[in-house]
Write an enzyme that holds these catalytic residues in place. Structure first.
Site, PDB file in Angstrom:
ATOM      1  N   ALA A  30      34.225  37.564 -14.861  1.00  0.00           N
ATOM      2  CA  ALA A  30      34.820  36.362 -15.495  1.00  0.00           C
ATOM      3  C   ALA A  30      34.274  35.141 -13.954  1.00  0.00           C
ATOM      4  O   ALA A  30      34.308  34.329 -13.235  1.00  0.00           O
ATOM      5  CB  ALA A  30      36.416  35.643 -15.656  1.00  0.00           C
ATOM      6  N   ASP A  31      34.818  35.886 -12.876  1.00  0.00           N
ATOM      7  CA  ASP A  31      34.080  35.475 -11.157  1.00  0.00           C
ATOM      8  C   ASP A  31      33.373  34.896 -11.330  1.00  0.00           C
ATOM      9  O   ASP A  31      33.053  33.940 -10.149  1.00  0.00           O
ATOM     10  CB  ASP A  31      35.057  36.119 -10.417  1.00  0.00           C
ATOM     11  N   ALA A  32      32.326  35.766 -11.757  1.00  0.00           N
ATOM     12  CA  ALA A  32      30.881  35.160 -11.606  1.00  0.00           C
ATOM     13  C   ALA A  32      30.719  33.255 -12.124  1.00  0.00           C
ATOM     14  O   ALA A  32      29.701  32.822 -11.782  1.00  0.00           O
ATOM     15  CB  ALA A  32      29.763  35.945 -12.183  1.00  0.00           C
ATOM     16  N   TYR A  88      32.691  30.897 -11.369  1.00  0.00           N
ATOM     17  CA  TYR A  88      32.978  30.247 -10.593  1.00  0.00           C
ATOM     18  C   TYR A  88      31.547  30.345  -9.189  1.00  0.00           C
ATOM     19  O   TYR A  88      30.905  29.807  -8.723  1.00  0.00           O
ATOM     20  CB  TYR A  88      34.331  30.138  -9.701  1.00  0.00           C
TER      21      TYR A  88
END
Length: 374
Positions: A155-157, A159
């Site tokens: 999920a971080d990717a 952003y």
């Protein structure tokens, strides 16, 4: 001392003025920069701070803040991971080596490099200015034109890299970056998006029911979904409304915003496991700040329709950020350390500070300033 005085006044006032919010931004950012050198690597955690620093500079125009980000970029030669041979570039698992050129944690730095390019270029073009974005064009152009679409598996990717794609479109005028953005996000959705709630699992390891919270519930990590909401806000900021998939991004942002608001705690923060507050109880700032930024951006830019529900959510969140997370000396506390999940028993307190948490706080504060001004 002036910033501290302004903050003390604001904390006692029923409402905030933009001058008081500006004082908080100044206090927080000066505290960070006075206590942390700019000469650090261009990996995701430092780069996430710089996305907040650049937003603070754009809002308040403090040249020292601009110089801090430029010194960081100079130190890193305006690159992420530095491997030169594309045949050796990796991304399919976690890696901090210089060969992980296509891994999103090494690409978020391009957001700040491109922002710096536009600022410096407006003051006079030069060959050196082009060097600021040369590596971004090489790396992101390779990714955009390649056949692979499985780059964003955590999920971080969303952003780290989604906003790079829209910035590359604005930089080059080439719609291939928007099409690859859409294609890559469809893949991310296929492995992380929970269709029932509209929330994102952090990655494939945390899909329900394979993984559950301590109370047997779906376990959505606050900072993970914070990355996504904030990333979508940044995408919509630069995405042309005429783009064929614009509504796809807008509706995704709106649904996620509603899902986020629904699980906010009455104290204003979001717990690390969003639907199970008892999994890892207590406040957490990075997820809360990214959510606050996303909600405020949506209200400020018409992506969210103003309502009592949203107003209550941002007011609660702002109260938490300024009365609990923000410490008297300008430190931003209650930031969960680097990780990928809500951890039962992990201590997160007023001394828990991190670069990416400061960046998130600055993003939220800048949008709150605009919210008040509007």
């Amino acid at each position: 001392m002036a910033a501290l005085a302004c903050f003390a006044l604001a904390s006692q006032a029923k409402g905030w003025t933009k001058e008081q919010v500006a004082a908080v931004i100044t206090q927080v950012n000066n505290y960070w920069q006075q206590n942390n050198k700019s000469q650090v690597r261009s990996f995701w955690d430092h780069a996430a701070y710089h996305t907040g620093n650049m937003e603070a500079y754009k809002l308040l125009g403090n040249e020292a803040w601009l110089n801090y980000s430029q010194a960081w970029a100079d130190y890193n030669l305006w690159q992420g991971a530095r491997e030169k041979d594309p045949a050796k570039w990796k991304y399919k698992n976690y890696g901090e080596g210089q060969d992980y050129v296509l891994f999103g944690d090494w690409q978020i730095c391009f957001q700040t490099y491109i922002d710096l390019y536009w600022i410096v270029n407006a003051r006079g073009g030069s060959a050196r200015n082009e060097q600021m974005v040369q590596r971004a064009k090489e790396v992101m152009g390779y990714e955009a034109r390649g056949k692979a679409h499985d780059y964003w598996w955590w999920a971080d990717a969303l952003y780290m890299v989604m906003p790079v794609m829209t910035k590359m479109y604005k930089l080059t005028g080439d719609p291939i970056y928007l099409d690859k953005l859409y294609e890559n996000l469809l893949y991310a959705d296929s492995i992380m998006l929970d269709e029932e709630t509209g929330l994102y699992f952090r990655d494939g390891k945390y899909i329900y029911p394979k993984h559950k919270s301590v109370n047997g519930m779906k376990d959505f990590w606050a900072r993970g979904d914070g990355w996504v909401l904030a990333g979508l806000a940044k995408v919509l900021q630069d995405l042309p409304t005429s783009y064929k998939h614009y509504d796809f991004f807008l509706k995704k942002f709106q649904r996620l915003a509603d899902a986020v608001v629904a699980c906010q705690q009455k104290q204003g923060y979001w717990t690390r496991s969003m639907l199970d507050p008892k999994h890892a109880p207590g406040p957490e700032t990075s997820g809360t700040a990214f959510f606050t930024y996303g909600l405020l951006w949506g209200l400020n830019h018409g992506a969210l329709t103003p309502s009592k529900t949203y107003t209550k959510a941002v007011d609660r969140a702002w109260k938490y950020l300024t009365k609990t997370a923000l410490q008297a000396n300008g430190k931003v506390g209650y930031v969960q350390p680097i990780g990928e999940k809500a951890i039962p028993g992990q201590v997160v307190d007023q001394n828990s500070q991190a670069n990416f948490g400061v960046g998130a706080f600055l993003l939220a504060s800048c949008e709150y300033y605009r919210y008040i001004k509007k």
